[in-house]
Design an enzyme around this catalytic site. Structure first.
Site, PDB file in Angstrom:
ATOM      1  N   ASP A   1       0.821  -1.209   0.000  1.00 49.29           N
ATOM      2  CA  ASP A   1       0.000   0.000   0.000  1.00 49.29           C
ATOM      3  C   ASP A   1       0.855   1.260   0.000  1.00 49.29           C
ATOM      4  OD1 ASP A   1       0.540  -1.015   2.764  1.00 49.29           O
ATOM      5  OD2 ASP A   1      -0.321   0.920   3.327  1.00 49.29           O
TER       6      ASP A   1
ATOM      7  N   GLU B   1      -0.191  -0.988   5.715  1.00 48.41           N
ATOM      8  CA  GLU B   1       0.857  -0.562   6.648  1.00 48.41           C
ATOM      9  C   GLU B   1       0.730   0.921   6.950  1.00 48.41           C
ATOM     10  OE1 GLU B   1       4.807   1.117   7.823  1.00 48.41           O
ATOM     11  OE2 GLU B   1       3.577   1.583   6.067  1.00 48.41           O
TER      12      GLU B   1
END
Length: 374
Positions: free
Chosen positions: A71, A133
């Site tokens: 991400d 994250e």
């Protein structure tokens, strides 16, 4: 595909944290399938987000994990010089969202796969790519929980966050939360008939300020800047108009803790102060936003010595930013940070990585393969 081709494909996926990621996870899975012995696509509890775990070499033998997240943070800033999800090259600079944080590391790991697959690895190299994250390390705990069924206990985890390809042994832990105070609305001419939620937040905000000041007096850890734990109010919202008694106010706060201090414990005094107002006609909500523990790998750890051998540089003691490495260490695994790029380029318009940084990372991973084949 070389490392630049792979980075080009990865950047093209707008894999914003908190959103579905089946497209990027599926593409990486297909790429891994050409070289990895075992691949597991691991859905998270959200149902539309996936972790990935793959093994090159014998899974039943202790080896090493290359850890990264798929991400990225949003790229809505108007200052971008070009499409943030189209890789743009100017000389050595490769521009695009996530180039440094941290699709560059992912690309280097994937580009090294053909070399790793040709080696007769005595110890495996695993690839562990997580989701979300950037909004509090939400995906990787589900991956870590599955490790015992996926491989033998690893000897170490290399988390490829941008560190200029110099290994890092430590970082602070973090906890963040949102306090919401509900009051009672009304016309500002009759404050006696309402409950001003912003006023109700005032003592809580004061508690944040006083606790933040208290933390500057220690305990200390000289490896960090600043060398103490910290607390801050980051966002406060409330009110609609000056002539309306505000009925709701929210405060987002975060604590960053040196190793040995539980970051959640730094929020506890603020929560206690806020809860005293629940008896004053206000209603309180406390919502945890994110949390991860500190990382503290001993100087004499075998993993630190290995990274010094692979990079040619002694590991740094600590950095200010946080990573998933602390969660791996909390699960009983040695972990260290080492990846391409500079954290100062991340989370801003025209994020970039250097082509030679990608090459250096790929070479480090291939050198790890040679170590595992010895």
């Amino acid at each position: 595909m070389d490392v630049l081709d792979i980075l080009d494909r990865l950047v093209a996926f707008p894999s914003i944290a908190g959103k579905p990621n089946a497209d990027i996870a599926g593409w990486i899975e297909a790429h891994l399938a050409k070289h990895a012995a075992q691949i597991a696509l691991l859905p998270g509890p959200e149902g539309d987000r996936f972790n990935l775990f793959a093994t090159i070499g014998p899974a039943g033998v202790p080896g090493y994990v290359l850890s990264g997240h798929m991400d990225v943070v949003p790229a809505s800033e108007p200052q971008w010089s070009s499409d943030p999800f189209t890789l743009r090259r100017e000389g050595e600079r490769l521009y695009g969202r996530g180039t440094t944080d941290m699709k560059g590391f992912l690309a280097a790991a994937l580009a090294a796969l053909p070399v790793l697959a040709k080696l007769r690895l005595a110890r495996p190299i695993h690839v562990a790519f997580s989701y979300d994250e950037e909004i509090g390390c939400r995906g990787v705990p589900h991956l870590i929980a599955r490790l015992p069924e996926l491989c033998a206990k690893p000897l170490g985890v290399i988390v490829g966050e941008p560190s200029g390809m110099r290994a890092v042994r430590g970082h602070k832990g973090k906890a963040a939360a949102r306090i919401t105070i509900h009051g009672r609305p009304g016309h500002s001419s009759r404050p006696d008939l309402g409950r001003n939620a912003i006023h109700g937040m005032a003592e809580t905000l004061g508690a944040v300020v006083s606790e933040a000041e208290r933390l500057t007096h220690g305990p200390f850890d000289a490896a960090f800047e600043p060398p103490y734990s910290s607390l801050q109010a980051g966002v406060i919202k409330g009110g609609q108009s000056v002539n309306i008694i505000p009925d709701i106010c929210t405060l987002d706060l975060e604590a960053r803790a040196i190793p040995g201090v539980d970051p959640a414990s730094l929020l506890a005094p603020v929560r206690a102060r806020a809860e005293t107002h629940a008896t004053d006609g206000f209603r309180l909500e406390w919502t945890p936003l994110s949390a991860y523990p500190a990382l503290s790998l001993p100087r004499n750890a075998r993993l630190a010595a290995l990274l010094q051998e692979l990079t040619g540089q002694a590991p740094l003691a600590a950095v200010s930013y946080g990573t998933e490495a602390g969660l791996y260490q909390a699960a009983g695994l040695d972990a260290i940070i080492c990846g391409p790029g500079d954290i100062a380029r991340a989370h801003k318009p025209d994020e970039y990585i250097l082509a030679n940084e990608l090459v250096a990372c790929q070479q480090m991973i291939e050198a790890l393969g040679a170590h595992c084949a010895a």
